[in-house]
Design a protein around this motif. Structure first.
Motif, short mmCIF file in Angstrom:
data_model
loop_
_atom_site.label_atom_id
_atom_site.label_comp_id
_atom_site.label_asym_id
_atom_site.label_seq_id
_atom_site.Cartn_x
_atom_site.Cartn_y
_atom_site.Cartn_z
N GLN A 19 -9.15 10.66 -10.89
CA GLN A 19 -8.63 12.06 -10.31
C GLN A 19 -8.97 11.66 -8.82
OE1 GLN A 19 -10.83 14.40 -12.54
NE2 GLN A 19 -8.91 15.82 -12.69
N HIS A 20 -10.07 11.26 -8.10
CA HIS A 20 -10.37 10.20 -6.97
C HIS A 20 -9.16 9.33 -6.82
CE1 HIS A 20 -12.55 10.38 -3.03
NE2 HIS A 20 -12.14 9.10 -3.57
N ALA A 21 -9.05 8.95 -7.24
CA ALA A 21 -7.76 7.70 -7.31
C ALA A 21 -6.87 8.15 -7.02
CB ALA A 21 -8.51 6.07 -8.07
N SER A 23 -6.28 10.72 -6.11
CA SER A 23 -5.99 11.47 -4.56
C SER A 23 -6.05 10.54 -3.74
CB SER A 23 -6.97 13.02 -4.23
OG SER A 23 -8.31 11.77 -3.78
N GLU A 24 -5.96 9.44 -3.46
CA GLU A 24 -6.38 8.56 -2.90
C GLU A 24 -5.39 7.75 -2.41
OE1 GLU A 24 -8.93 7.65 -0.53
OE2 GLU A 24 -9.41 9.56 -0.72
N VAL A 25 -3.97 7.92 -3.33
CA VAL A 25 -2.83 7.16 -3.23
C VAL A 25 -1.75 7.85 -3.59
CG1 VAL A 25 -3.69 4.85 -4.65
CG2 VAL A 25 -2.66 6.78 -5.77
N HIS A 27 -0.26 10.09 -1.55
CA HIS A 27 0.43 10.22 -0.40
C HIS A 27 1.83 8.96 -0.42
CE1 HIS A 27 -2.17 6.41 0.26
NE2 HIS A 27 -1.74 6.94 1.74
N ASP A 71 5.07 -0.03 -1.89
CA ASP A 71 4.05 1.53 -2.16
C ASP A 71 3.92 1.98 -4.05
OD1 ASP A 71 4.47 2.90 0.52
OD2 ASP A 71 5.72 3.75 0.39
N GLY A 78 -3.13 0.98 -7.85
CA GLY A 78 -5.24 2.22 -6.95
C GLY A 78 -5.27 2.33 -7.87
#
Length: 97
Positions: A19-21, A23-25, A27, A71, A78
């Motif tokens: 879930q954290h990863a 949120s990092e990718v 975008h 992308d 990620g």
């Protein structure tokens, strides 16, 4: 509109990290010019099973526009370490009223 439906099997010990990863990718997905929105869903009975639904204008916008690009590669890179197996992707279109 086309819906990309990706089943994402996540390792049970990596749910929070996934879930954290994500949120990092995310975008990288959201900045695609043909992206029209997404939802990330977590299984209730099987919390390690996630479903990502992405809206694209056309199938080609996803398969020929986003998937071959840098992308998409970085987005998947990620998340890859958190998967318990290969993601399964299918596409669907809305029908009816």
């Amino acid at each position: 509109m086309i819906h990309e439906i990706a089943s994402l099997p996540v390792r049970a010990d990596r749910i929070e990290a996934f879930q954290h990863a994500f949120s990092e990718v995310v975008h990288l997905l959201a900045r695609a010019k043909v992206y029209e929105g997404h939802r990330l869903l977590q299984g209730v009975e099987t919390p390690s099973q996630f479903t990502l639904i992405v809206q694209w204008r056309t199938l080609e916008d996803h398969t020929e526009g986003f998937e071959p690009g840098e992308d998409h590669r970085a987005f998947m890179e990620g998340l890859q370490a958190h998967f318990a197996g290969e993601p399964v992707v299918q596409h669907a279109r809305s029908v009816g009223p």
